[in-house]
Design an enzyme around this catalytic site. Structure first.
Site, PDB file in Angstrom:
ATOM      1  N   GLU A  26       0.772  -1.263  -0.072  1.00  0.00           N
ATOM      2  CA  GLU A  26      -0.059   0.032   0.196  1.00  0.00           C
ATOM      3  C   GLU A  26       0.918   1.342  -0.112  1.00  0.00           C
ATOM      4  O   GLU A  26       1.950   1.190   0.730  1.00  0.00           O
ATOM      5  CB  GLU A  26      -1.119   0.036   1.249  1.00  0.00           C
ATOM      6  CG  GLU A  26      -1.799  -1.074   1.110  1.00  0.00           C
ATOM      7  CD  GLU A  26      -3.037  -0.865   2.255  1.00  0.00           C
ATOM      8  OE1 GLU A  26      -3.292   0.229   2.723  1.00  0.00           O
ATOM      9  OE2 GLU A  26      -3.295  -2.096   2.687  1.00  0.00           O
ATOM     10  N   HIS A  75      -9.540   0.128   2.945  1.00  0.00           N
ATOM     11  CA  HIS A  75      -9.505  -0.327   4.167  1.00  0.00           C
ATOM     12  C   HIS A  75     -10.320   0.427   5.115  1.00  0.00           C
ATOM     13  O   HIS A  75     -10.020   1.479   5.779  1.00  0.00           O
ATOM     14  CB  HIS A  75      -8.133  -0.493   4.833  1.00  0.00           C
ATOM     15  CG  HIS A  75      -8.102  -1.291   5.971  1.00  0.00           C
ATOM     16  ND1 HIS A  75      -8.510  -2.807   6.002  1.00  0.00           N
ATOM     17  CD2 HIS A  75      -7.705  -1.087   7.194  1.00  0.00           C
ATOM     18  CE1 HIS A  75      -8.453  -3.414   7.144  1.00  0.00           C
ATOM     19  NE2 HIS A  75      -7.678  -2.578   7.801  1.00  0.00           N
TER      20      HIS A  75
END
Length: 104
Positions: A41, A59
């Site tokens: 990420e 998320h």
């Protein structure tokens, strides 16, 4: 994994090799994936981005007022424990060896 599996990862991105997962999607070994965490990420494997059978979201499963408040209290308790040398509520296994090597 068995052919045709549907893989869902909401834990930690680094537990899955995204390149291998993308290849398995392309070959139809994996039927579909659902992800809200990623290996590196904020980068996401380019092959995954092109997959119609990959549902990828940020998320955000914990973004409620109640949960964010609980997470803040939890984090502050972890900071207090770290400062006092007490066991943490939520140690990160990937970082445990780093912490142990610094204390040697």
């Amino acid at each position: 994994m068995k052919p045709g599996v549907v893989l869902i990862n909401t834990a930690r991105g680094a537990i899955i090799d995204e390149a291998a997962m993308a290849d398995a999607l392309e070959s139809n070994h994996i039927a579909a994936v659902g992800l809200d965490v990623y290996e590196r990420e904020p980068e996401i494997n380019e092959k995954l981005m092109k997959q119609e059978r990959a549902l990828m979201v940020p998320h955000m499963g914990t973004h409620t007022t109640e949960t964010l408040g609980k997470m803040e209290k939890w984090a502050m308790e972890n900071v207090r424990r770290a400062i006092l040398g007490e066991p943490l509520l939520s140690p990160v296994p990937e970082h445990q060896s780093l912490v142990n090597s610094k204390s040697d």
